[in-house]
Design an enzyme around this catalytic site. Sequence first.
Site, PDB file in Angstrom:
ATOM      1  CB  SER A   1      30.645  -6.109 -14.899  1.00 16.24           C
ATOM      2  OG  SER A   1      30.362  -7.449 -15.187  1.00 16.24           O
TER       3      SER A   1
HETATM    4  N1  SAH Z   1      27.233  -8.793 -15.736  1.00 15.24           N
HETATM    5  C1  SAH Z   1      27.044  -9.355 -14.432  1.00 15.24           C
HETATM    6  C2  SAH Z   1      28.292 -10.080 -13.997  1.00 15.24           C
HETATM    7  C3  SAH Z   1      28.041 -11.454 -13.860  1.00 15.24           C
HETATM    8  S1  SAH Z   1      29.386 -12.369 -13.196  1.00 15.24           S
HETATM    9  C4  SAH Z   1      26.739  -8.250 -13.455  1.00 15.24           C
HETATM   10  O1  SAH Z   1      26.890  -7.100 -13.829  1.00 15.24           O
HETATM   11  O2  SAH Z   1      26.376  -8.541 -12.327  1.00 15.24           O
HETATM   12  C5  SAH Z   1      29.201 -13.805 -14.196  1.00 15.24           C
HETATM   13  C6  SAH Z   1      28.012 -14.659 -13.889  1.00 15.24           C
HETATM   14  O3  SAH Z   1      28.048 -15.746 -14.810  1.00 15.24           O
HETATM   15  C7  SAH Z   1      28.017 -15.269 -12.497  1.00 15.24           C
HETATM   16  O4  SAH Z   1      26.847 -14.918 -11.813  1.00 15.24           O
HETATM   17  C8  SAH Z   1      28.072 -16.768 -12.756  1.00 15.24           C
HETATM   18  O5  SAH Z   1      27.338 -17.549 -11.838  1.00 15.24           O
HETATM   19  C9  SAH Z   1      27.480 -16.861 -14.158  1.00 15.24           C
HETATM   20  N2  SAH Z   1      27.822 -18.102 -14.873  1.00 15.24           N
HETATM   21  C10 SAH Z   1      29.003 -18.772 -14.906  1.00 15.24           C
HETATM   22  N3  SAH Z   1      28.898 -19.873 -15.673  1.00 15.24           N
HETATM   23  C11 SAH Z   1      27.620 -19.907 -16.143  1.00 15.24           C
HETATM   24  C12 SAH Z   1      26.873 -20.807 -16.979  1.00 15.24           C
HETATM   25  N4  SAH Z   1      27.435 -21.925 -17.481  1.00 15.24           N
HETATM   26  N5  SAH Z   1      25.582 -20.528 -17.241  1.00 15.24           N
HETATM   27  C13 SAH Z   1      24.972 -19.411 -16.726  1.00 15.24           C
HETATM   28  N6  SAH Z   1      25.618 -18.529 -15.918  1.00 15.24           N
HETATM   29  C14 SAH Z   1      26.917 -18.767 -15.634  1.00 15.24           C
END
Ligand code: SAH
Length: 214
Positions: free
Chosen positions: A62
């Site tokens: 993010s």
């Molecule tokens: N805040 C994080 C951003 C993550 S992006 C950072 O700073 O890096 C969102 C993440 O949510 C991705 O890695 C994706 O794989 C995960 N995601 C999507 N659906 C999900 C689910 N059902 N359960 C767990 N993680 C999930």
Amino acid sequence: MLYETSIQKANLIMDLRSMGISSNDVLSAIEKIPREIFLPSTFQSYAYENNPLPIGFEQTISQPYIVALMTEALSLKGNEVILEIGTGSGYQTSILSLLSRRVYSIERIKPLLVNAQSCFKKLKLTNIISEYGDGFLGWPKLAPFDHMIITCAVKKIDDRLLNQIRINGSCVVPIGKTNTHQRLKKITIGNDRNDDVWEDLGKVSFVPLITEKD
Ligand code: SAH
């Protein structure tokens, strides 16, 4: 190199302040956590630009402003237990870990989780418990949480998630059907779902939550 990084960091902090982030605790957590270690080597030199960046598997780390905004919205005092859905790079998780008692975090892409866990180890962040799995339904066994933070967009928020948060706790979550129409919401938990208080924190663009359980 070190000198350059500290200038870039200072500029980022000033940027975040000018965008409305006012919590010194949040800003100092952003200053402490080295964002570059969460990035693939090709993007490390952009670590202190205020932008989201690719982390592989079609996912992104993010934007620092959004991490700061979501963290500030939780008004952490330091003794909270938080559930994060979507560990991703682990950057947001690490910021939360400096400002709360414990962070539970779930990620559905194994290699991302493994990478995030190695960053937690490097930074000696021992109050993070992260698991591989589908976080669509939260982590009911460990509920109630003081707060929940969802770092992937949902079409609507499921009551089964909100029911895992204690009264007066909150959930910060991007909600929207497509990534061009998402809004970041803060839901403060009431005695029942009719008493929840919803606040709008602005327009955002997150990758979607993916689940087989929908
Ligand atoms: N805040 C994080 C951003 C993550 S992006 C950072 O700073 O890096 C969102 C993440 O949510 C991705 O890695 C994706 O794989 C995960 N995601 C999507 N659906 C999900 C689910 N059902 N359960 C767990 N993680 C999930």
